[in-house]
Design an enzyme around this catalytic site. Sequence first.
Site, PDB file in Angstrom:
ATOM      1  N   GLY A 190       0.862  -1.193   0.000  1.00 31.39           N
ATOM      2  CA  GLY A 190       0.000   0.000   0.000  1.00 31.39           C
ATOM      3  C   GLY A 190       0.891   1.232   0.000  1.00 31.39           C
ATOM      4  O   GLY A 190       2.062   1.183  -0.392  1.00 31.39           O
ATOM      5  N   ARG A 191       0.310   2.327   0.482  1.00 34.19           N
ATOM      6  CA  ARG A 191       1.050   3.590   0.396  1.00 34.19           C
ATOM      7  C   ARG A 191       2.285   3.603   1.284  1.00 34.19           C
ATOM      8  O   ARG A 191       3.312   4.190   0.926  1.00 34.19           O
ATOM      9  CB  ARG A 191       0.108   4.742   0.724  1.00 34.19           C
ATOM     10  CG  ARG A 191      -0.863   4.986  -0.420  1.00 34.19           C
ATOM     11  CD  ARG A 191      -2.065   5.761   0.005  1.00 34.19           C
ATOM     12  NE  ARG A 191      -2.910   4.979   0.912  1.00 34.19           N
ATOM     13  CZ  ARG A 191      -4.187   5.253   1.182  1.00 34.19           C
ATOM     14  NH1 ARG A 191      -4.754   6.296   0.642  1.00 34.19           N
ATOM     15  NH2 ARG A 191      -4.881   4.496   2.003  1.00 34.19           N
ATOM     16  N   ILE A 192       2.227   2.918   2.432  1.00 33.05           N
ATOM     17  CA  ILE A 192       3.418   2.876   3.294  1.00 33.05           C
ATOM     18  C   ILE A 192       4.483   1.993   2.651  1.00 33.05           C
ATOM     19  O   ILE A 192       5.668   2.347   2.611  1.00 33.05           O
ATOM     20  CB  ILE A 192       3.063   2.390   4.716  1.00 33.05           C
ATOM     21  CG1 ILE A 192       2.102   3.389   5.378  1.00 33.05           C
ATOM     22  CG2 ILE A 192       4.319   2.209   5.551  1.00 33.05           C
ATOM     23  CD1 ILE A 192       1.532   2.932   6.713  1.00 33.05           C
ATOM     24  N   ARG A 243      -1.891  -8.143  -2.812  1.00 34.84           N
ATOM     25  CA  ARG A 243      -3.099  -8.745  -3.378  1.00 34.84           C
ATOM     26  C   ARG A 243      -3.180  -8.475  -4.873  1.00 34.84           C
ATOM     27  O   ARG A 243      -3.530  -9.319  -5.666  1.00 34.84           O
ATOM     28  CB  ARG A 243      -4.328  -8.132  -2.719  1.00 34.84           C
ATOM     29  CG  ARG A 243      -4.899  -8.953  -1.604  1.00 34.84           C
ATOM     30  CD  ARG A 243      -5.999  -8.191  -0.963  1.00 34.84           C
ATOM     31  NE  ARG A 243      -5.600  -6.776  -0.835  1.00 34.84           N
ATOM     32  CZ  ARG A 243      -6.292  -5.842  -0.220  1.00 34.84           C
ATOM     33  NH1 ARG A 243      -7.427  -6.149   0.327  1.00 34.84           N
ATOM     34  NH2 ARG A 243      -5.869  -4.603  -0.118  1.00 34.84           N
ATOM     35  N   ALA A 255       3.475  -3.547  11.013  1.00 41.05           N
ATOM     36  CA  ALA A 255       2.051  -3.611  10.652  1.00 41.05           C
ATOM     37  C   ALA A 255       1.204  -3.919  11.889  1.00 41.05           C
ATOM     38  O   ALA A 255       0.773  -3.005  12.588  1.00 41.05           O
ATOM     39  CB  ALA A 255       1.847  -4.638   9.556  1.00 41.05           C
ATOM     40  N   ARG A 256       0.995  -5.184  12.156  1.00 37.82           N
ATOM     41  CA  ARG A 256       0.269  -5.607  13.353  1.00 37.82           C
ATOM     42  C   ARG A 256       0.893  -6.895  13.863  1.00 37.82           C
ATOM     43  O   ARG A 256       1.333  -7.753  13.060  1.00 37.82           O
ATOM     44  CB  ARG A 256      -1.204  -5.888  13.020  1.00 37.82           C
ATOM     45  CG  ARG A 256      -2.048  -4.654  12.795  1.00 37.82           C
ATOM     46  CD  ARG A 256      -2.263  -3.848  14.076  1.00 37.82           C
ATOM     47  NE  ARG A 256      -3.069  -2.669  13.844  1.00 37.82           N
ATOM     48  CZ  ARG A 256      -2.586  -1.468  13.519  1.00 37.82           C
ATOM     49  NH1 ARG A 256      -1.286  -1.294  13.403  1.00 37.82           N
ATOM     50  NH2 ARG A 256      -3.384  -0.439  13.349  1.00 37.82           N
ATOM     51  N   GLU A 284       0.050  -6.941  22.549  1.00 38.33           N
ATOM     52  CA  GLU A 284       0.572  -5.698  23.101  1.00 38.33           C
ATOM     53  C   GLU A 284      -0.449  -4.985  23.990  1.00 38.33           C
ATOM     54  O   GLU A 284      -1.642  -5.075  23.710  1.00 38.33           O
ATOM     55  CB  GLU A 284       1.061  -4.766  21.972  1.00 38.33           C
ATOM     56  CG  GLU A 284      -0.007  -4.243  21.047  1.00 38.33           C
ATOM     57  CD  GLU A 284       0.581  -3.445  19.874  1.00 38.33           C
ATOM     58  OE1 GLU A 284       1.493  -3.947  19.190  1.00 38.33           O
ATOM     59  OE2 GLU A 284       0.105  -2.315  19.649  1.00 38.33           O
ATOM     60  N   HIS A 337       5.405   0.095  19.573  1.00 38.02           N
ATOM     61  CA  HIS A 337       4.401   0.576  18.604  1.00 38.02           C
ATOM     62  C   HIS A 337       4.507   2.098  18.410  1.00 38.02           C
ATOM     63  O   HIS A 337       3.552   2.845  18.673  1.00 38.02           O
ATOM     64  CB  HIS A 337       2.990   0.184  19.066  1.00 38.02           C
ATOM     65  CG  HIS A 337       2.010   0.109  17.928  1.00 38.02           C
ATOM     66  ND1 HIS A 337       0.960  -0.764  17.880  1.00 38.02           N
ATOM     67  CD2 HIS A 337       1.927   0.829  16.770  1.00 38.02           C
ATOM     68  CE1 HIS A 337       0.265  -0.585  16.764  1.00 38.02           C
ATOM     69  NE2 HIS A 337       0.844   0.384  16.076  1.00 38.02           N
ATOM     70  N   ILE A 338       5.673   2.523  17.917  1.00 39.26           N
ATOM     71  CA  ILE A 338       5.921   3.969  17.788  1.00 39.26           C
ATOM     72  C   ILE A 338       6.274   4.379  16.364  1.00 39.26           C
ATOM     73  O   ILE A 338       6.828   5.451  16.152  1.00 39.26           O
ATOM     74  CB  ILE A 338       7.056   4.434  18.745  1.00 39.26           C
ATOM     75  CG1 ILE A 338       8.338   3.615  18.516  1.00 39.26           C
ATOM     76  CG2 ILE A 338       6.608   4.361  20.190  1.00 39.26           C
ATOM     77  CD1 ILE A 338       9.557   4.163  19.235  1.00 39.26           C
TER      78      ILE A 338
HETATM   79  C1  GLV Z   1      -0.720   2.398  13.807  1.00 39.88           C
HETATM   80  O1  GLV Z   1      -0.407   1.279  13.994  1.00 39.88           O
HETATM   81  C2  GLV Z   1      -1.689   2.804  12.855  1.00 39.88           C
HETATM   82  O2  GLV Z   1      -2.413   1.950  12.314  1.00 39.88           O
HETATM   83  O3  GLV Z   1      -1.786   4.015  12.599  1.00 39.88           O
END
Ligand code: GLV
Length: 336
Positions: free
Chosen positions: A158-160, A180, A240-241, A270, A288-289
């Site tokens: 995606g964009r990131i 995908r 991501a997650r 987390e 998560h920063i």
């Molecule tokens: C952080 O994890 C977000 O989804 O912005």
Amino acid sequence: MTAKPKVWVSRPLFPDVLARLSEHFDVQAEAIERRHMPEQLRERLLAVDGAVLGLADRVDAAVLEGNQRLRVIANLAVGYNNLDVPALTRAGVLACNTPDVLNETVADYAWALMLAAARRVSAAERWLRAGQWGSHMRFDDWLGVDVHGKTLGILGMGRIGQAIARRAAGFDMRVLYHNRSRLPEPIERECRATLVGKESLLKQADHLILVLPYNKANHHAIGAPELALMKRTAVLVNVARGGIVDEVALAAALREGRLAAAALDVFEGEPAVHPDLLSLDNALLSPHIASASEDTRRAMASLAADNVLAALGHGPHAGHPATPLNPEVMARWPRH
Ligand code: GLV
């Protein structure tokens, strides 16, 4: 005079952003970070017209039950796996997220993690601070793996992911991605990235960065079988997650030297971090920063506030929130 609509902000936020909301709403903002249990969330949301929530606030059908008042939830994140969007849609509640404003900052951080994990920066610093840098450091101590000239793999383009890929040109890297769907050719060219199958990505990447959205289908997308395909010298980065990676399988691979290093900004449970990971020197762990630069966290807060303002009929974009996830619900709202 009619009472102002009520807005709840579930976590402390920049005072100037709160002040902007307070011009139009009766704002209740939490002064300290706390975890809201489902019943507390339900109670809070029953009493307000809008809410600004964080990723730890999980909103599902049970939390929304009986809520006739709530109109909008603005999530302080691009990811929204904490929100059951179909349930929100059924309840007539608009959900918004904060895409785009964080792309470049998260990409910077993914690179920071990749470079630091590859070159063992945080482990070396721990060693130095522990006073271990005596006369005994060998020429072949602290050897890491190179980043420049290697193959960068990106899972989720995606964009990131695209922002991460664009940075690779300066490091003379080959970029492979799996997604995908294939990116339009001009974007592929700009990112100098080539689409490959997932298995091929896992086998070829020297550095693999995960930027997938989290959903049921992606749960443990990187588990023991996937890790077994990766190079022993590879570095894995997750911005991501947490649930995308099977942390127990990852810890085993790192411990047994089947993977050089991993850098994780996100964790399945987390803020709890799996103890197997905490004990490993080749796992770089951060809380998560990835989006946490001053400018970007301000931009996210501001966008979330703008979404609430617009959804509840205020500001220059009244009636047209910039980043809605289920805009169709607005057509069902009663006209005033
Ligand atoms: C952080 O994890 C977000 O989804 O912005």
